[in-house]
Write an enzyme that holds these catalytic residues in place. Sequence first.
Site, PDB file in Angstrom:
ATOM      1  N   ASN A  14       0.832  -1.197   0.000  1.00  0.00           N
ATOM      2  CA  ASN A  14       0.000   0.000   0.000  1.00  0.00           C
ATOM      3  C   ASN A  14       0.865   1.245   0.000  1.00  0.00           C
ATOM      4  O   ASN A  14       2.030   1.218   0.387  1.00  0.00           O
ATOM      5  CB  ASN A  14      -0.933   0.005   1.218  1.00  0.00           C
ATOM      6  CG  ASN A  14      -1.984  -1.080   1.120  1.00  0.00           C
ATOM      7  OD1 ASN A  14      -2.497  -1.373   0.048  1.00  0.00           O
ATOM      8  ND2 ASN A  14      -2.287  -1.713   2.243  1.00  0.00           N
ATOM      9  N   CYS A  15       0.256   2.344  -0.438  1.00  0.00           N
ATOM     10  CA  CYS A  15       0.891   3.646  -0.510  1.00  0.00           C
ATOM     11  C   CYS A  15       1.606   3.941   0.810  1.00  0.00           C
ATOM     12  O   CYS A  15       1.026   3.697   1.870  1.00  0.00           O
ATOM     13  CB  CYS A  15      -0.174   4.701  -0.784  1.00  0.00           C
ATOM     14  SG  CYS A  15       0.464   6.374  -0.900  1.00  0.00           S
ATOM     15  N   PRO A  16       2.837   4.415   0.769  1.00  0.00           N
ATOM     16  CA  PRO A  16       3.624   4.842  -0.386  1.00  0.00           C
ATOM     17  C   PRO A  16       4.600   3.784  -0.906  1.00  0.00           C
ATOM     18  O   PRO A  16       5.444   4.090  -1.731  1.00  0.00           O
ATOM     19  CB  PRO A  16       4.399   6.034   0.168  1.00  0.00           C
ATOM     20  CG  PRO A  16       4.725   5.599   1.570  1.00  0.00           C
ATOM     21  CD  PRO A  16       3.490   4.826   2.027  1.00  0.00           C
ATOM     22  N   ASP A  41      -2.741  -1.713  -5.036  1.00  0.00           N
ATOM     23  CA  ASP A  41      -3.146  -0.521  -4.282  1.00  0.00           C
ATOM     24  C   ASP A  41      -4.004   0.380  -5.172  1.00  0.00           C
ATOM     25  O   ASP A  41      -3.542   0.819  -6.228  1.00  0.00           O
ATOM     26  CB  ASP A  41      -1.902   0.232  -3.812  1.00  0.00           C
ATOM     27  CG  ASP A  41      -2.225   1.477  -2.998  1.00  0.00           C
ATOM     28  OD1 ASP A  41      -3.414   1.728  -2.719  1.00  0.00           O
ATOM     29  OD2 ASP A  41      -1.287   2.208  -2.648  1.00  0.00           O
ATOM     30  N   ASP A  47      -0.834   7.668  -7.827  1.00  0.00           N
ATOM     31  CA  ASP A  47       0.543   7.809  -7.357  1.00  0.00           C
ATOM     32  C   ASP A  47       1.600   7.515  -8.417  1.00  0.00           C
ATOM     33  O   ASP A  47       2.586   8.250  -8.530  1.00  0.00           O
ATOM     34  CB  ASP A  47       0.791   6.884  -6.156  1.00  0.00           C
ATOM     35  CG  ASP A  47      -0.034   7.270  -4.935  1.00  0.00           C
ATOM     36  OD1 ASP A  47      -0.524   8.414  -4.891  1.00  0.00           O
ATOM     37  OD2 ASP A  47      -0.187   6.427  -4.034  1.00  0.00           O
TER      38      ASP A  47
END
Length: 80
Positions: A14-16, A41, A47
């Site tokens: 998941n981010c980041p 994600d 992103d």
Amino acid sequence: MAGRTAIYDLKGLNCPLPVLKAKKRLAGMLPGSRLWLETTDPLAVIDIPAFCSDAGHQLIETAAVAGGHRFLVERGELGS
């Protein structure tokens, strides 16, 4: 460089983390090299393109696949 384009499996992150790992992997590649990023994600669709734009990489292709997305990124001349 002939042959298949490498695939970097970022599924489950998941981010980041997808962007951070992609940044590190691309930094070790030659300009003009291409890399498929595979993610699950949902934020990666925002992103990854933003990262490519900011870092000087070219986003060649984006595709929705079962459970996530694939992004074909070409390392830029000055990308980091």
